[in-house]
Design a protein around this motif. Structure first.
Motif, PDB file in Angstrom:
ATOM      1  N   VAL A 152       0.835  -1.201   0.000  1.00  0.00           N
ATOM      2  CA  VAL A 152       0.000   0.000   0.000  1.00  0.00           C
ATOM      3  C   VAL A 152       0.871   1.253   0.000  1.00  0.00           C
ATOM      4  O   VAL A 152       0.499   2.283  -0.562  1.00  0.00           O
ATOM      5  CB  VAL A 152      -1.014  -0.002   1.171  1.00  0.00           C
ATOM      6  CG1 VAL A 152      -0.382   0.398   2.495  1.00  0.00           C
ATOM      7  CG2 VAL A 152      -2.205   0.876   0.857  1.00  0.00           C
ATOM      8  N   MET A 153       2.056   1.167   0.603  1.00  0.00           N
ATOM      9  CA  MET A 153       2.971   2.313   0.619  1.00  0.00           C
ATOM     10  C   MET A 153       3.798   2.407  -0.658  1.00  0.00           C
ATOM     11  O   MET A 153       4.302   3.475  -0.991  1.00  0.00           O
ATOM     12  CB  MET A 153       3.906   2.222   1.833  1.00  0.00           C
ATOM     13  CG  MET A 153       3.160   2.420   3.134  1.00  0.00           C
ATOM     14  SD  MET A 153       4.101   2.218   4.688  1.00  0.00           S
ATOM     15  CE  MET A 153       5.770   2.143   4.246  1.00  0.00           C
ATOM     16  N   PHE A 193      -7.937  -5.632   2.982  1.00  0.00           N
ATOM     17  CA  PHE A 193      -6.684  -4.893   2.810  1.00  0.00           C
ATOM     18  C   PHE A 193      -6.100  -5.180   1.429  1.00  0.00           C
ATOM     19  O   PHE A 193      -5.632  -4.264   0.741  1.00  0.00           O
ATOM     20  CB  PHE A 193      -5.718  -5.291   3.924  1.00  0.00           C
ATOM     21  CG  PHE A 193      -4.554  -4.366   4.156  1.00  0.00           C
ATOM     22  CD1 PHE A 193      -4.348  -3.196   3.425  1.00  0.00           C
ATOM     23  CD2 PHE A 193      -3.634  -4.662   5.152  1.00  0.00           C
ATOM     24  CE1 PHE A 193      -3.261  -2.363   3.672  1.00  0.00           C
ATOM     25  CE2 PHE A 193      -2.543  -3.840   5.401  1.00  0.00           C
ATOM     26  CZ  PHE A 193      -2.364  -2.689   4.665  1.00  0.00           C
ATOM     27  N   LEU A 194      -6.153  -6.431   1.001  1.00  0.00           N
ATOM     28  CA  LEU A 194      -5.648  -6.804  -0.327  1.00  0.00           C
ATOM     29  C   LEU A 194      -6.411  -6.047  -1.423  1.00  0.00           C
ATOM     30  O   LEU A 194      -5.799  -5.470  -2.324  1.00  0.00           O
ATOM     31  CB  LEU A 194      -5.779  -8.317  -0.540  1.00  0.00           C
ATOM     32  CG  LEU A 194      -5.371  -8.854  -1.900  1.00  0.00           C
ATOM     33  CD1 LEU A 194      -3.868  -8.730  -2.117  1.00  0.00           C
ATOM     34  CD2 LEU A 194      -5.795 -10.312  -2.034  1.00  0.00           C
ATOM     35  N   TYR A 195      -7.728  -6.011  -1.317  1.00  0.00           N
ATOM     36  CA  TYR A 195      -8.524  -5.286  -2.310  1.00  0.00           C
ATOM     37  C   TYR A 195      -8.265  -3.776  -2.230  1.00  0.00           C
ATOM     38  O   TYR A 195      -8.258  -3.085  -3.256  1.00  0.00           O
ATOM     39  CB  TYR A 195     -10.023  -5.575  -2.133  1.00  0.00           C
ATOM     40  CG  TYR A 195     -10.404  -7.000  -2.430  1.00  0.00           C
ATOM     41  CD1 TYR A 195      -9.954  -7.648  -3.583  1.00  0.00           C
ATOM     42  CD2 TYR A 195     -11.216  -7.723  -1.569  1.00  0.00           C
ATOM     43  CE1 TYR A 195     -10.301  -8.961  -3.860  1.00  0.00           C
ATOM     44  CE2 TYR A 195     -11.578  -9.035  -1.845  1.00  0.00           C
ATOM     45  CZ  TYR A 195     -11.118  -9.647  -2.986  1.00  0.00           C
ATOM     46  OH  TYR A 195     -11.468 -10.942  -3.262  1.00  0.00           O
ATOM     47  N   MET A 196      -8.032  -3.286  -1.033  1.00  0.00           N
ATOM     48  CA  MET A 196      -7.731  -1.863  -0.869  1.00  0.00           C
ATOM     49  C   MET A 196      -6.418  -1.514  -1.570  1.00  0.00           C
ATOM     50  O   MET A 196      -6.314  -0.475  -2.229  1.00  0.00           O
ATOM     51  CB  MET A 196      -7.652  -1.528   0.623  1.00  0.00           C
ATOM     52  CG  MET A 196      -7.660  -0.045   0.926  1.00  0.00           C
ATOM     53  SD  MET A 196      -7.978   0.279   2.680  1.00  0.00           S
ATOM     54  CE  MET A 196      -6.320   0.408   3.290  1.00  0.00           C
ATOM     55  N   VAL A 197      -5.425  -2.390  -1.449  1.00  0.00           N
ATOM     56  CA  VAL A 197      -4.154  -2.160  -2.143  1.00  0.00           C
ATOM     57  C   VAL A 197      -4.385  -2.151  -3.652  1.00  0.00           C
ATOM     58  O   VAL A 197      -3.800  -1.320  -4.366  1.00  0.00           O
ATOM     59  CB  VAL A 197      -3.097  -3.217  -1.746  1.00  0.00           C
ATOM     60  CG1 VAL A 197      -1.849  -3.086  -2.612  1.00  0.00           C
ATOM     61  CG2 VAL A 197      -2.732  -3.094  -0.282  1.00  0.00           C
ATOM     62  N   ARG A 198      -5.217  -3.040  -4.136  1.00  0.00           N
ATOM     63  CA  ARG A 198      -5.514  -3.071  -5.578  1.00  0.00           C
ATOM     64  C   ARG A 198      -6.122  -1.739  -6.023  1.00  0.00           C
ATOM     65  O   ARG A 198      -5.806  -1.240  -7.107  1.00  0.00           O
ATOM     66  CB  ARG A 198      -6.460  -4.230  -5.917  1.00  0.00           C
ATOM     67  CG  ARG A 198      -5.841  -5.596  -5.766  1.00  0.00           C
ATOM     68  CD  ARG A 198      -4.794  -5.817  -6.797  1.00  0.00           C
ATOM     69  NE  ARG A 198      -4.289  -7.181  -6.758  1.00  0.00           N
ATOM     70  CZ  ARG A 198      -3.196  -7.574  -7.363  1.00  0.00           C
ATOM     71  NH1 ARG A 198      -2.472  -6.716  -8.052  1.00  0.00           N
ATOM     72  NH2 ARG A 198      -2.797  -8.813  -7.294  1.00  0.00           N
ATOM     73  N   ILE A 199      -6.960  -1.167  -5.207  1.00  0.00           N
ATOM     74  CA  ILE A 199      -7.545   0.144  -5.547  1.00  0.00           C
ATOM     75  C   ILE A 199      -6.458   1.212  -5.562  1.00  0.00           C
ATOM     76  O   ILE A 199      -6.412   2.046  -6.471  1.00  0.00           O
ATOM     77  CB  ILE A 199      -8.683   0.516  -4.564  1.00  0.00           C
ATOM     78  CG1 ILE A 199      -9.872  -0.431  -4.779  1.00  0.00           C
ATOM     79  CG2 ILE A 199      -9.106   1.968  -4.751  1.00  0.00           C
ATOM     80  CD1 ILE A 199     -10.980  -0.275  -3.749  1.00  0.00           C
ATOM     81  N   VAL A 200      -5.567   1.179  -4.582  1.00  0.00           N
ATOM     82  CA  VAL A 200      -4.488   2.164  -4.512  1.00  0.00           C
ATOM     83  C   VAL A 200      -3.581   2.045  -5.739  1.00  0.00           C
ATOM     84  O   VAL A 200      -3.109   3.061  -6.266  1.00  0.00           O
ATOM     85  CB  VAL A 200      -3.669   1.997  -3.204  1.00  0.00           C
ATOM     86  CG1 VAL A 200      -2.403   2.834  -3.226  1.00  0.00           C
ATOM     87  CG2 VAL A 200      -4.529   2.362  -2.000  1.00  0.00           C
ATOM     88  N   ASP A 228      -4.396   1.270  -8.812  1.00  0.00           N
ATOM     89  CA  ASP A 228      -5.025   1.866  -9.988  1.00  0.00           C
ATOM     90  C   ASP A 228      -6.463   2.258  -9.642  1.00  0.00           C
ATOM     91  O   ASP A 228      -7.412   1.512  -9.928  1.00  0.00           O
ATOM     92  CB  ASP A 228      -5.002   0.875 -11.155  1.00  0.00           C
ATOM     93  CG  ASP A 228      -5.457   1.490 -12.466  1.00  0.00           C
ATOM     94  OD1 ASP A 228      -5.988   2.629 -12.463  1.00  0.00           O
ATOM     95  OD2 ASP A 228      -5.294   0.829 -13.507  1.00  0.00           O
ATOM     96  N   PRO A 229      -6.629   3.432  -9.026  1.00  0.00           N
ATOM     97  CA  PRO A 229      -7.960   3.837  -8.564  1.00  0.00           C
ATOM     98  C   PRO A 229      -9.002   3.917  -9.686  1.00  0.00           C
ATOM     99  O   PRO A 229     -10.150   3.513  -9.480  1.00  0.00           O
ATOM    100  CB  PRO A 229      -7.739   5.220  -7.949  1.00  0.00           C
ATOM    101  CG  PRO A 229      -6.276   5.323  -7.705  1.00  0.00           C
ATOM    102  CD  PRO A 229      -5.606   4.415  -8.688  1.00  0.00           C
ATOM    103  N   ALA A 230      -8.604   4.402 -10.840  1.00  0.00           N
ATOM    104  CA  ALA A 230      -9.564   4.564 -11.932  1.00  0.00           C
ATOM    105  C   ALA A 230     -10.121   3.213 -12.387  1.00  0.00           C
ATOM    106  O   ALA A 230     -11.316   3.072 -12.638  1.00  0.00           O
ATOM    107  CB  ALA A 230      -8.910   5.288 -13.104  1.00  0.00           C
ATOM    108  N   ARG A 231      -9.253   2.227 -12.499  1.00  0.00           N
ATOM    109  CA  ARG A 231      -9.688   0.915 -12.986  1.00  0.00           C
ATOM    110  C   ARG A 231     -10.220   0.017 -11.866  1.00  0.00           C
ATOM    111  O   ARG A 231     -11.212  -0.700 -12.054  1.00  0.00           O
ATOM    112  CB  ARG A 231      -8.533   0.212 -13.696  1.00  0.00           C
ATOM    113  CG  ARG A 231      -8.993  -1.006 -14.485  1.00  0.00           C
ATOM    114  CD  ARG A 231      -7.882  -1.656 -15.274  1.00  0.00           C
ATOM    115  NE  ARG A 231      -7.435  -2.810 -14.491  1.00  0.00           N
ATOM    116  CZ  ARG A 231      -6.185  -3.175 -14.284  1.00  0.00           C
ATOM    117  NH1 ARG A 231      -5.214  -2.480 -14.802  1.00  0.00           N
ATOM    118  NH2 ARG A 231      -5.888  -4.219 -13.581  1.00  0.00           N
ATOM    119  N   ASN A 232      -9.596   0.071 -10.704  1.00  0.00           N
ATOM    120  CA  ASN A 232      -9.940  -0.885  -9.652  1.00  0.00           C
ATOM    121  C   ASN A 232     -10.894  -0.340  -8.586  1.00  0.00           C
ATOM    122  O   ASN A 232     -11.401  -1.122  -7.784  1.00  0.00           O
ATOM    123  CB  ASN A 232      -8.661  -1.393  -8.972  1.00  0.00           C
ATOM    124  CG  ASN A 232      -7.825  -2.238  -9.910  1.00  0.00           C
ATOM    125  OD1 ASN A 232      -8.323  -2.827 -10.859  1.00  0.00           O
ATOM    126  ND2 ASN A 232      -6.534  -2.293  -9.653  1.00  0.00           N
TER     127      ASN A 232
END
Length: 177
Positions: free
Chosen positions: A83-84, A122-129, A131-135
């Protein structure tokens, strides 16, 4: 002369026994102590410190393959790194390994389902971080549901509370723009 040789032999044998006991004590060091020592090295969560901790957790997990705690800590530290550093070269491999670790934990009888939901969120949150537009739209509901399930299963799960709060704050920033 024989007396001196005997003293030397006894001394050598005594040293050998002490050395083997010392090595044996290190090998049987309790898992929680090893985990605590590894986590205590993360004074500042720098990328190197987190990656070193993940590597140490992998070694501890290899020593205690039937234990959940090393797997949990390995996943948490991998996700903190990711995430960082969402675009670091190591991130994608860490996320794949983390997903596999979560799946292993799900198969274990003693696994805390609240912790598993927290890790998935948390895993899904990292995926959003990453690529926010796509994920963002793709994983938004998954993040929310996993944190809600984690807190429903264990209202005292502090990591789930903290991550849920950070997720809401992040989403509020995104929607305020």
């Amino acid at each position: 002369m024989k007396f001196q040789i005997s003293k030397v032999r006894v001394l050598v044998i005594a040293l050998f026994v002490m050395a083997s006991m010392s090595i044996n004590a290190q090998e049987t060091m309790p898992m929680q102590t090893l985990i605590g020592q590894s986590l205590s090295k993360i004074q500042q969560p720098t990328p190197d410190a987190l990656l070193n901790c993940v590597a140490e957790m992998k070694r501890i997990d290899a020593m205690f393959p039937d234990s959940i705690q090393p797997k949990y800590q390995m996943a948490v530290q991998s996700l903190h790194f990711s995430v960082m550093n969402p675009h670091a070269p190591q991130t994608e491999n860490l996320l794949v390994e983390t997903e596999q670790t979560i799946e292993k934990m799900e198969q274990m009888q003693n696994a805390d389902q609240s912790d598993i939901c927290t890790l998935r969120g948390f895993l899904y949150m990292v995926r959003i971080v990453q690529d926010p537009a796509r994920n963002g739209q793709r994983y938004y509901i998954d993040v929310l549901q996993n944190y809600e399930n984690a807190l429903r299963l264990n209202p005292n799960n502090q990591l789930a509370k903290d991550l849920q709060q950070k997720f809401y704050e992040g989403m509020n920033k995104q929607t305020a723009q």
